[in-house]
Every structure is written in structure tokens, then in C-alpha cells.
Enzyme design. Structure first.
Site, mmCIF file in Angstrom:
data_model
loop_
_atom_site.group_PDB
_atom_site.id
_atom_site.type_symbol
_atom_site.label_atom_id
_atom_site.label_comp_id
_atom_site.label_asym_id
_atom_site.label_seq_id
_atom_site.Cartn_x
_atom_site.Cartn_y
_atom_site.Cartn_z
ATOM 1 N N CYS B 154 43.618 40.877 34.730
ATOM 2 C CA CYS B 154 44.579 41.890 35.191
ATOM 3 C C CYS B 154 44.537 42.102 36.689
ATOM 4 O O CYS B 154 45.550 42.032 37.364
ATOM 5 C CB CYS B 154 44.356 43.198 34.446
ATOM 6 N N HIS B 155 43.355 42.392 37.228
ATOM 7 C CA HIS B 155 43.280 42.609 38.672
ATOM 8 C C HIS B 155 42.087 41.895 39.278
ATOM 9 O O HIS B 155 41.577 42.279 40.318
ATOM 10 C CB HIS B 155 43.245 44.111 38.984
#
Ligand code: HEM
Ligand code: FES
Lengths: 407, 190
Positions: B154-155
Site C-alpha cells: 500500500c505505501h
């Protein structure tokens, strides 16, 4: 809507009602005779366009609810049933899903109009602040709506966004479990999001009413940013602006419907046609385009709490704009230096949007960081300084004079 | 009415304030059920514990089981993975705390502490952790990232072979759920 000038209506029924409840006087004063600056350009039509989109969302939403089931085992299938079995279900869903995107498009343009022409300045600060509340309420509504079809992107959007609150020190985890109604995003979460997704648009409608009320006290700003001085500067709202707004609304709807009919999933993500799976996060999760700038700012900060603060601050700062911009001149037509920084700011927002769609690494991370800094610098440094330093261009004495100069 | 004395006024003020206070406190108390109804309900709280036998897991193999609606990663680590995890000096870690629900909250993040159960029993081969990125809750990918351990898509948070955060936005190591060994390979989570 301060005073209801009583009109003498010729229709006796109308007159009878109006003398008991002056709705007709109100409509006539506020929606027909209302004196409106004569120099408004097409950027002023986006308020009416946004209001139209809200109505479309309400109508399509209410009928979608007749076929939608808010339960983790049934939501995804009920949306597929809407797409395949319900008469015109596909149309209703695509109108609603694309409607949300075009609603944001209209509102973003409406906001940038306000930024350019200084519509947030005295005496329209409250009007502007209600607008910011509308933006935030819209974002909450769209986020919760996006969760309802319970696809992979729906589910993981719900996980990531609710987890933003876990960044709050000490009570964060408690708040997140309260939001979820459990230890993970699950059925209780879906059901409460459904309840709130139904409620919030009506709150929005009430806020829009306040927004227009606050508008009708000082009246419209205008592209020259100078006050109305005489009746000569104005036109009655009807038919001049009702027709202009209607024309713009129709053109806007044409573009919106082109998407609905020819490319309804252009802005969507294919992975949302896969049912939610709490065990597998899709390799690349991204929000809808209208949240990308904020998402880019969230990821630009290499710290959890810091990222969340920056993201929320990017919205909250708008509340303070009327006091950050120290210049008395409203319209950037007469502020040549600020105009350059404004366009840089607009480009920055687009760049943030592009960066938000890329994986957060390498150059894009750097770009997002620089853009985030400029975003805040525009409000906190550039506008306060230019308000003092810039020498504005000479202003026309009145709206009429400004109009005549051009012709 | 015209002959209101000072005494009357203060009595009236008292009633006025008292009524207002009761109204305000009453409203605040009445709001609580409407807030609390959103908290996890009795059926959610009656969390079943999950039993799992790790014997069939081959070296280098991992599975994901569900506990409280959350994914739990159970991995039979290779010798190299264990070695990589144990040789890291604590000073290099972003989060120096074990984050093991079975240990005191300040236990240091040694690999040894990451595998202990509620009775202090441990088998370094088996690592049991909640498979939720401590950033914003995505499920990290296994055998991925710079440490060939866990990587959150995701990040971009990077975890090592002990599930400890090494880079990226996540603030904490992956959480170790409460669990205990009931035999040499069988555990009960929760
Ligand atoms: C501010 C106005 C609104 C916005 C921005 C909005 C936004 C959205 C969005 C983005 C979705 C997901 C669409 C998809 O991917 O399929 C959605 C779904 C949904 N919305 Fe709304 N909505 C609004 C108003 C309403 C209202 C007033 C209702 C009902 C009274 C409603 C009912 C639903 C339902 C039942 C769904 C799930 C079906 C579906 O996914 O199409 N919405 N909404
Ligand atoms: S959720 Fe894992 S890095 Fe953000």
C-alpha cells in the site's frame, strides 16, 4: 432572505397562500428578481451544476437502495443483480457512480473559481466556510458510498481510511474499533456506512440551503471583484442567469452522460469487480481520482501521524483562507503577481493528483513532497506576503464601467 | 409581579441554572447509548480462539489463518531467516519494542522475544504474527521486499524476517497476538 417583500400576485390562490406562508414572495425575491452582477462569466455556473449533481445523486441513490442489500454476504451480489437483472439497474448504478465523480468535478471547479476571484473575502467568509464544510461532508459521503458495493477496492479503502484515525495518540485504537464495531472492517462497518451514506446527502442539502442563504445576504461576487454600486450593475436572476445556468448544466450533463453511456467504468478500478477479501490486499490500491491529491499528501510524509495531520490540514487550512490572504483586492484580474502563483497552485493540485495515482516511491514520492510543500506555502507564505507586497492594477470604478471598457 | 425582591431574583436564578444543568447533563447521559451502540457488540466480543497445528508446515512455508476477523501469519522460518533476524543489532531497528501481547509492553524487539508465547515458551522456527500492516491496515505480502520477508504494497512499509519494521511509514513492528503452545507444534491463538 432577510425580508419578504410582499408581491401582489394576480392569481387568487397564489395570493391566498402567499399571505399565509410567503413562499411565492420568497421565490420571486430570491430566485427571480434577485439582483445579480451583470458581468458573471461561465465559471459562475458551476454552483448550479453542483446543485444539480446533488439532486441526481439523491434520486439515483434512493432508487438504488430499493435493490441494494447492506450485508457482507449479499452486498456485492446485490450490486451485480442491479447490473444484470433490475430493469435499467445498470443505468442507475452508472449514473450514481459517475455522478459522484462529476459532482466532485463541478465542486472543485467551483472552489477554484472562488480562489481566483477572491470570493472568500469579506463579507463572504461564512459563505466560504460553509462551502468547505460541504466539501468535507461530500468526501465522507462519497467514501462511505464507495464501500457499499463491497468489492476489493471498496473493502481496502474502508480499511485504510478508517485506520487513519489509529494515528491519533492514545485513543486511536479505541476510536477505530468504535468506527468498525469490531476488530476489523466487517458487517457492522458496512451497515453503519450504509446508514450514514443515506443520511449525509440530506445533511448536504441542508448545508447547501445555508450556503445559498449566506450568498443572498451580500449577493454574488463577480469577475472584477468589485461591489455592486447601483442597479445598473445588476440583472435580475431570472431569466438572465436561470437560462445561462441551464445552458451550462445541459452541456455539463452531456459530458457526464457521455461517460455514463460510453465509458462508465473509465474512472473505476477493475479490481472492484472482485468481491472483498480480508486476507488479500490488491497490489496497488488507489482511491477514486477525486481523492488522489489528498492521498498523495498522506503518502508524501514518511511518518504515520505526520501524514494524517498533513492530509487533514490540507482541508482545514481552507477555513482560514479569508484571513490568510491579506489583500483587499478580490479578483486576481487586478493582482498580476498573485495570478502567477495561483496558476502554479492549480498545477500543483493536478500534479498531486497524478502523483497520488503512482506507487509512492522514487521520483513520484519526491514530486509529491515538493508539491505538498508548495500547496501549504501558497496559503501560509505566498498569500499573506503578497497581500502586503503586491501593487494591484488600477480597478474600474464600477461593474458597468468594467463591462463597457471591454466592448 | 412588580415587587420582585432581590431574594426572589436569586431563587429564580437558582432554579434557572439548576434546570439548565439537569437538562444539559441529562442530554449528555442520553447521548451515551447512541454512541456506545457503535462499539463492538457482545457477539463480536465473544471471540472464539483459533487452534492451529504447525507440524505440517515445511521449512520456508507460511499460512494465514483468521482470528477475530484478522489475518494471522504463521511461518515456519528457514535457518537463514532466523539467522538474519537474530544478528540485527537492536540499535538498527525503527521500533525497538517486541510488540508481543504475551510479554510486558516494554520487552525489547529481539528475535527471541518475537516468538515467545504466553508461558515464555518459544520455538524460533515458528513466527506467529497479526498480518496487518501497522501503518494503515493492509495485508503485507510474504517473501517480498528487501529482506525477502514482508512488504506492504500500500505505501511501501518493509518488514524483516522477524516481522519488524525496517523502513516505510509504518510506526510499529507487526503485532504478535496472544497465543500459547499446547504441544510442541500446536498453538491456540486468543
Ligand atoms: C452526495 C451525494 C452522494 C454521493 C457523492 C454518493 C457517492 C456514491 C459512490 C461513490 C458510490 C459507489 C458507486 C459504485 O462504485 O458503484 C455510491 C453507492 C451507493 N449509494 Fe451513493 N452517493 C450519494 C448519495 C446517495 C443517496 C442520497 C443514497 C440513498 C438515499 C445513496 C445510495 C447508494 C447506494 C445504495 C449505493 C450502492 C450501490 C452502488 O454501488 O451503486 N447515495 N454512492
Ligand atoms: S498500510 Fe502498509 S504501508 Fe500503508
Amino acid at each position: 432572505m432577510s425580508s419578504h417583500a410582499s408581491y401582489e400576485f394576480s392569481n387568487p390562490v397564489v395570493r391566498w397562500i402567499d399571505s399565509r406562508l410567503p413562499v411565492f414572495s420568497l421565490m420571486k425575491a430570491q430566485a427571480m428578481d434577485f439582483p445579480t452582477p451583470r458581468n458573471l462569466n461561465y465559471w459562475w455556473t458551476f454552483g448550479g451544476i453542483a446543485a444539480t449533481m446533488l439532486v441526481i445523486q439523491l434520486i439515483t441513490g434512493i432508487v438504488l437502495v430499493m435493490h441494494f442489500t447492506p450485508h457482507v454476504d449479499l452486498a456485492f451480489d446485490s450490486v451485480e443483480k442491479i447490473m444484470r437483472d433490475v430493469n435499467y439497474g445498470w443505468l442507475l448504478r452508472w449514473l450514481h457512480a459517475n455522478g459522484a465523480a462529476f459532482f466532485f468535478l463541478a465542486v472543485y471547479i467551483h472552489i477554484f473559481r472562488g480562489l481566483y476571484y477572491g470570493s472568500y473575502k469579506a463579507p463572504r467568509e461564512i459563505l466560504w466556510m460553509i462551502g468547505v464544510i460541504i466539501l468535507i461532508a461530500m468526501m465522507a459521503t462519497a467514501f462511505m458510498g464507495y464501500v457499499l458495493p463491497w468489492g476489493q477496492m471498496s473493502y481496502w479503502a474502508a480499511v485504510v481510511i478508517t485506520n487513519l484515525f489509529s494515528a491519533i495518540p492514545v485513543v486511536g485504537e479505541t476510536i477505530v474499533q468504535w468506527l468498525w464495531g469490531g476488530f476489523s472492517v466487517d458487517n457492522p462497518t458496512l451497515q453503519r456506512f450504509f446508514s450514514l451514506h443515506y443520511l449525509l446527502p440530506f445533511v448536504l442539502a441542508a448545508l447547501v440551503f445555508l450556503h445559498i442563504w449566506a450568498l443572498h445576504v451580500p449577493g454574488n461576487n463577480n469577475p472584477d471583484g468589485i461591489d455592486v454600486k447601483s442597479e445598473q450593475d445588476t440583472l435580475p436572476f431570472h431569466p438572465y442567469y436561470t437560462m445561462k445556468d441551464l445552458f451550462a448544466i445541459l452541456v455539463f450533463l452531456l459530458v457526464y452522460l457521455a461517460f455514463v453511456f460510453y465509458s462508465p467504468w473509465y474512472m473505476g478500478h477493475a479490481i472492484n469487480f472482485v468481491k472483498a477479501n480480508p486476507l488479500v490486499t490488491p497490489a496497488h490500491i488507489v482511491p477514486e481520482w477525486y481523492f488522489l491529491p489528498q492521498y498523495a499528501m498522506l503518502r508524501a510524509v514518511p511518518d504515520k501521524l505526520g501524514g494524517v495531520i498533513v492530509m487533514f490540514a490540507s482541508l482545514i487550512i481552507l477555513f482560514f483562507l479569508p484571513w490568510l490572504d491579506r489583500s483587499k483586492v478580490r479578483s486576481l484580474r487586478y493582482r498580476p503577481v498573485t495570478r502567477i502563483f495561483f496558476w502554479l497552485f492549480a498545477i500543483t493540485c493536478v500534479v498531486l493528483g497524478i502523483a497520488g495515482a503512482q506507487p509512492a516511491e522514487g521520483v513520484w514520492l519526491l514530486v509529491a513532497r515538493i508539491a505538498t510543500i508548495y500547496y501549504f506555502a501558497y496559503f501560509l507564505v505566498i498569500l499573506p506576503l503578497l497581500g502586503k507586497l503586491e501593487k494591484p492594477k488600477p480597478m474600474p470604478a464600477s461593474i458597468t464601467e468594467a463591462v463597457m471598457q471591454k466592448h | 409581579m412588580s415587587s420582585t425582591t432581590t431574594q426572589d431574583v436569586s431563587r429564580r436564578d437558582f432554579l434557572y441554572i439548576a434546570t439548565g444543568t439537569v437538562g444539559a447533563v441529562g442530554t449528555a447521559l442520553a447521548a451515551w447509548p447512541f454512541i456506545d451502540q457503535m462499539n463492538p457488540d457482545a457477539s463480536v466480543l465473544a471471540l472464539a480462539s483459533t487452534e492451529f497445528d504447525m507440524a505440517p508446515l515445511q521449512e520456508g512455508q507460511g499460512v494465514t489463518v483468521m482470528w477475530r476477523g484478522k489475518p494471522v501469519f504463521i511461518r515456519h522460518r528457514t535457518k537463514k531467516e532466523i539467522e538474519d533476524a537474530t544478528k540485527v543489532p537492536l540499535a538498527e531497528l525503527k521500533d525497538p519494542i517486541a510488540r508481543n501481547a504475551n510479554l510486558p509492553p516494554d520487552a525489547p524487539a529481539t528475535d527471541e522475544n518475537r516468538v515467545k508465547d504466553a508461558n515464555g515458551k518459544a520455538n524460533p522456527k515458528y513466527l506467529v504474527q497479526i498480518g496487518i500492516c501497522t501503518h494503515l491496515g493492509c495485508v503485507p505480502l510474504g517473501e517480498a521486499g528487501p529482506f525477502n520477508a514482508w512488504f506492504c504494497p500500500c505505501h511501501g512499509s518493509v518488514y524483516d524476517t522477524s516481522g519488524r519494521i525496517r523502513s516505510g511509514p509504518a510506526p510499529r513492528n507487526l503485532d504478535i497476538p496472544p497465543f500459547k503452545y499446547v504441544s510442541d507444534t500446536k498453538i491456540v491463538i486468543g
